[in-house]
Design an enzyme around this catalytic site. Structure first.
Site, PDB file in Angstrom:
ATOM      1  N   LYS A 115       0.853  -1.192   0.000  1.00 46.30           N
ATOM      2  CA  LYS A 115       0.000   0.000   0.000  1.00 46.30           C
ATOM      3  C   LYS A 115       0.890   1.244   0.000  1.00 46.30           C
ATOM      4  O   LYS A 115       1.934   1.268   0.682  1.00 46.30           O
ATOM      5  CB  LYS A 115      -0.882  -0.046   1.254  1.00 46.30           C
ATOM      6  CG  LYS A 115      -1.898   1.044   1.370  1.00 46.30           C
ATOM      7  CD  LYS A 115      -2.772   0.812   2.602  1.00 46.30           C
ATOM      8  CE  LYS A 115      -3.815   1.888   2.769  1.00 46.30           C
ATOM      9  NZ  LYS A 115      -4.669   1.668   3.932  1.00 46.30           N
ATOM     10  N   LEU A 123      -6.723   8.435   3.403  1.00 42.36           N
ATOM     11  CA  LEU A 123      -6.894   7.047   3.894  1.00 42.36           C
ATOM     12  C   LEU A 123      -8.191   6.856   4.662  1.00 42.36           C
ATOM     13  O   LEU A 123      -8.538   5.737   5.012  1.00 42.36           O
ATOM     14  CB  LEU A 123      -5.730   6.577   4.783  1.00 42.36           C
ATOM     15  CG  LEU A 123      -4.313   6.676   4.254  1.00 42.36           C
ATOM     16  CD1 LEU A 123      -3.332   6.055   5.266  1.00 42.36           C
ATOM     17  CD2 LEU A 123      -4.144   5.998   2.931  1.00 42.36           C
ATOM     18  N   SER A 149      -9.206   1.642   2.692  1.00 41.00           N
ATOM     19  CA  SER A 149      -8.267   2.443   1.932  1.00 41.00           C
ATOM     20  C   SER A 149      -7.174   1.617   1.260  1.00 41.00           C
ATOM     21  O   SER A 149      -6.445   2.161   0.430  1.00 41.00           O
ATOM     22  CB  SER A 149      -7.626   3.478   2.850  1.00 41.00           C
ATOM     23  OG  SER A 149      -6.961   2.856   3.933  1.00 41.00           O
ATOM     24  N   VAL A 197      -7.682   1.015   9.802  1.00 38.61           N
ATOM     25  CA  VAL A 197      -8.070   1.701  11.034  1.00 38.61           C
ATOM     26  C   VAL A 197      -9.588   1.688  11.218  1.00 38.61           C
ATOM     27  O   VAL A 197     -10.108   2.125  12.233  1.00 38.61           O
ATOM     28  CB  VAL A 197      -7.504   3.138  11.064  1.00 38.61           C
ATOM     29  CG1 VAL A 197      -8.382   4.110  10.309  1.00 38.61           C
ATOM     30  CG2 VAL A 197      -7.283   3.643  12.467  1.00 38.61           C
ATOM     31  N   GLY A 198     -10.275   1.172  10.185  1.00 41.87           N
ATOM     32  CA  GLY A 198     -11.736   1.109  10.282  1.00 41.87           C
ATOM     33  C   GLY A 198     -12.307   0.072   9.327  1.00 41.87           C
ATOM     34  O   GLY A 198     -13.515  -0.028   9.164  1.00 41.87           O
ATOM     35  N   GLY A 199     -11.403  -0.655   8.677  1.00 43.75           N
ATOM     36  CA  GLY A 199     -11.860  -1.677   7.719  1.00 43.75           C
ATOM     37  C   GLY A 199     -11.038  -1.696   6.448  1.00 43.75           C
ATOM     38  O   GLY A 199     -11.371  -2.384   5.485  1.00 43.75           O
ATOM     39  N   SER A 200      -9.945  -0.946   6.418  1.00 42.78           N
ATOM     40  CA  SER A 200      -9.232  -0.722   5.168  1.00 42.78           C
ATOM     41  C   SER A 200      -8.492  -1.927   4.603  1.00 42.78           C
ATOM     42  O   SER A 200      -8.090  -1.906   3.442  1.00 42.78           O
ATOM     43  CB  SER A 200      -8.248   0.434   5.334  1.00 42.78           C
ATOM     44  OG  SER A 200      -8.955   1.620   5.327  1.00 42.78           O
TER      45      SER A 200
HETATM   46  C1  LIG Z   1     -21.684  15.605  10.432  1.00 46.42           C
HETATM   47  C2  LIG Z   1     -20.987  14.357  10.720  1.00 46.42           C
HETATM   48  C3  LIG Z   1     -19.532  14.441  10.652  1.00 46.42           C
HETATM   49  C4  LIG Z   1     -18.922  13.102  10.620  1.00 46.42           C
HETATM   50  C5  LIG Z   1     -17.932  13.079   9.561  1.00 46.42           C
HETATM   51  C6  LIG Z   1     -17.284  11.792   9.527  1.00 46.42           C
HETATM   52  C7  LIG Z   1     -16.229  11.861   8.524  1.00 46.42           C
HETATM   53  C8  LIG Z   1     -15.620  10.525   8.284  1.00 46.42           C
HETATM   54  C9  LIG Z   1     -14.482  10.266   9.166  1.00 46.42           C
HETATM   55  C10 LIG Z   1     -13.870   9.123   9.160  1.00 46.42           C
HETATM   56  C11 LIG Z   1     -14.233   8.079   8.209  1.00 46.42           C
HETATM   57  C12 LIG Z   1     -13.721   6.792   8.676  1.00 46.42           C
HETATM   58  C13 LIG Z   1     -13.956   5.775   7.620  1.00 46.42           C
HETATM   59  C14 LIG Z   1     -13.011   4.662   7.852  1.00 46.42           C
HETATM   60  C15 LIG Z   1     -12.778   3.865   6.589  1.00 46.42           C
HETATM   61  C16 LIG Z   1     -11.611   2.986   6.708  1.00 46.42           C
HETATM   62  C17 LIG Z   1     -10.376   3.783   6.932  1.00 46.42           C
HETATM   63  C18 LIG Z   1      -9.154   2.949   7.217  1.00 46.42           C
HETATM   64  O1  LIG Z   1      -9.193   1.859   7.747  1.00 46.42           O
HETATM   65  N1  LIG Z   1      -7.979   3.559   6.915  1.00 46.42           N
HETATM   66  C19 LIG Z   1      -6.727   2.926   7.108  1.00 46.42           C
HETATM   67  C20 LIG Z   1      -5.703   3.811   7.667  1.00 46.42           C
HETATM   68  O2  LIG Z   1      -6.003   4.907   8.101  1.00 46.42           O
HETATM   69  O3  LIG Z   1      -4.546   3.365   7.698  1.00 46.42           O
END
Ligand SMILES: CCCCCCCC/C=C\CCCCCCCC(=O)NCC(=O)O
Length: 588
Positions: A139, A188, A214, A235-238
């Site tokens: 990655k 990410l 990601s 960090v959340g499912g990536s």
């Molecule tokens: C009005 C509501 C405001 C909330 C806004 C939320 C914005 C989104 C914030 C975070 C999103 C998280 C999604 C996670 C997806 C997977 C990310 C992941 O695992 N990344 C890997 C890494 O960071 O290494």
């Protein structure tokens, strides 16, 4: 009064004007960087093609058809050389890239590393390391000396890492050859895979749909057979979401099973929710073999990073004949997954029962709270860190919706959350999630700690070894959907939230129960009856359900995985469960 209103409006206008002019300048400057980077990538691909063309196409096809285990054996025997393996995978990755736009850069030194390994192998005294000569994709955010880790931010292009991270050093020591870097979503923090620097990576099964994120470039590359094994971060499912979207297998180990020194992160400095690296491969078997070798030699990482405990691969846990007790759920109470995802869990449950395991219902408690704590703890400064970076960059259009949410001041979100809750209660929950102050943040941390105890208490009450559940809420959607349904990470982010900080691993009790380690294994594809059920039965009670339903219509044939999770330092039990599902489905 009128005077002050006019003054205020003029001030706001001037600020907005200044902001627009500034943004215009930034974008004009960065567009030149994008052009340069894209030209460089084209040259880089041509160079990789020149290297791959040095190998006869018949030979390339032969090597390209070997699976991980077969290639590993042939490299060990010497019937395939490291140089041949690298040239073959340059070729395969170029084909996968042409289909999906997965690669951000070929690591051209891979050929030289391969030549050096082949030379060493000629010495009688040389003992080949266990993964001698196997090409490894990475990655883009993982630190490799001499290469960028932009995380999709144009502003970070042409700032190459000065060192390999400890993990990369370790992989090289084990004989692996890093051969390319793969695409990510900007920041990410999304489960799609688009950024202004390298563009959009598509799903190998349907280019109108995302490969996930990601670690989406890895998903697309491995799903399109351009790599046998790659490393993502989660960090959340990536790691898990791209695996599920592209029909491959991957795992996110508990944080402390890898060294993190020298690694990067999407939002540095968030103590309770941290990114972990994890392998991704075409099957579970490959993940097992990879981790068996990495953890078999984990002292290499522990010696260099004292925060990585020397916990070795536990073969007796993986190979144990003792039947497991498995908790399962098909709906977490926050976001009902589309029918194919529920069916995948129920089919896996049957496979596991047929193998003699006990599978009983398990209900993860209070997911609405989990969602709120998760977003609060991930965006621990209310999203400021990421927003500041984004405002100094070209903002990726597929995450515009998410960025707009971040731009609304927290206090405004909070005020509007009350009326919104009346018509769209789940959106109301999200709008209350970003922290107003450190008081609220501390409270969320305390809640997360208490929740960890509650969750593992429930697992212990039923004497459960692992949890089986959906990998996501839907099959791969179109590229702009993840940013519109960001709350759809509930099935994966729960297991990041249950992760654990340094220190607690010292107690055996904590080691056994607290950190949760999830992985994803491909199980089925969406079928006609899933589509009928979706149309007739799937909820439409709010905007997120409506978007999810619409995005899932037309997804017949798309891959579906399931997720398996278990307490810390018991990753081997998860791999065993995933492998048993894999054997039941594929027969191999
Ligand atoms: C009005 C509501 C405001 C909330 C806004 C939320 C914005 C989104 C914030 C975070 C999103 C998280 C999604 C996670 C997806 C997977 C990310 C992941 O695992 N990344 C890997 C890494 O960071 O290494």
């Amino acid at each position: 009064m009128l005077f002050y209103v006019v003054l205020l409006l003029l001030g706001a206008g001037a600020y907005y004007y200044h902001f627009r002019i500034n943004r215009k300048k930034i974008i004009e400057r960065l567009e030149k960087v994008v052009q340069r980077k894209r030209d460089d990538l084209l040259k880089n691909i041509e160079e990789a093609r020149r290297i791959s063309d040095k190998l006869d196409s018949k030979r390339r096809d032969y090597i390209g058809n070997l699976d991980f285990e077969q290639l590993k054996k042939e490299l060990q025997k010497g019937s395939v050389t490291c140089v041949e393996a690298v040239r073959t995978y340059f070729h395969k990755a170029i084909l996968a890239h042409e289909k999906t736009n997965a690669v951000t850069c070929f690591i051209l030194e891979a050929e030289q590393q391969a030549e050096e390994l082949d030379e060493k192998a000629k010495l009688a005294s040389f003992v080949k390391p266990p993964m001698f000569g196997i090409p490894l994709s990475l990655k883009e955010c993982l630190k490799v000396k001499g290469y960028d880790t932009t995380r999709g931010f144009v502003q970070d292009a042409y700032r190459p890492s000065t060192e390999d991270s400890i993990q990369i050093e370790h992989y090289k020591k084990l004989g692996l050859i890093p051969f390319c870097q793969t695409n990510v979503p900007q920041s990410l923090l999304s489960y799609n895979c688009s950024n202004p620097l390298f563009g959009t990576t598509t799903n190998p099964f349907d280019s109108t749909r995302t490969c996930g994120g990601s670690s989406g470039g890895e998903g697309a590359l491995i799903g399109a057979k351009g790599s046998l094994i790659g490393i993502g971060t989660d960090v959340g499912g990536s790691v898990r979401i791209p695996c599920h979207f592209t029909g491959i297998a991957g795992i996110k180990p508990s944080k402390m099973r890898f060294a993190h020194r020298g690694g990067g992160a999407s939002v540095p400095g968030k103590p309770l929710i941290d990114a972990n690296d994890g392998p991704m491969a075409q099957d579970v078997k490959t993940n097992v073999e990879f981790l068996r070798n990495v953890w078999g030699d984990i002292d290499f990482q522990s010696d260099r990073d004292p925060y990585c405990p020397p916990v070795h691969w536990n073969e007796s846990l993986y190979s144990s004949e003792k039947k497991l007790r498995i908790g399962y759920y098909i709906d977490d109470g926050w976001f009902t997954p589309t029918p194919a995802l529920q069916r995948a869990v129920l089919e896996s449950k049957k496979h596991l029962e047929n193998a003699g395991h006990t599978v009983i219902p398990f209900h993860p408690p209070r997911l609405t709270d989990v969602i709120q704590w998760y977003f609060r703890a991930v965006c621990l400064d209310g999203g400021q860190y990421v927003l500041n970076k984004l405002l100094k960059d070209i903002i990726e259009p597929t995450i515009h919706f998410q960025v707009t949410l971040w731009m609304v001041p927290t206090w405004v979100q909070r005020i509007f959350s009350y009326p919104v809750s009346l018509v769209f209660p789940r959106m109301g929950v999200l709008m209350k999630s970003l922290t107003r102050d450190t008081f609220e943040l501390r409270e969320a941390y305390a809640e997360i700690e208490a929740y960890r105890e509650e969750y593992v208490g429930l697992m212990m009450k039923d004497n459960l070894d692992v949890i089986l559940c959906p990998a996501s809420i839907m099959p791969a959607p179109q590229h702009d959907i993840p940013s519109k349904v960001v709350s759809g990470v509930s099935y994966t982010c729960l297991y990041n939230l249950l992760d654990f900080g340094a220190g607690q691993f010292l107690s055996d009790f904590f080691q056994r129960i607290f950190i949760v380690f999830p992985g994803v294994v491909p199980v089925t594809t969406v079928n006609k009856s899933d589509e009928e059920k979706l149309i007739n039965e799937y909820p439409e009670t709010d905007k997120w359900y409506q978007i999810t339903k619409k995005a899932t219509i037309g997804s017949i044939g798309m891959p579906i995985g399931v997720q398996v999770a278990a307490p810390p330092f018991r990753e081997e039990a998860v791999l065993r469960t995933m492998r048993e599902i894999e054997i039941a489905i594929t027969g191999k």
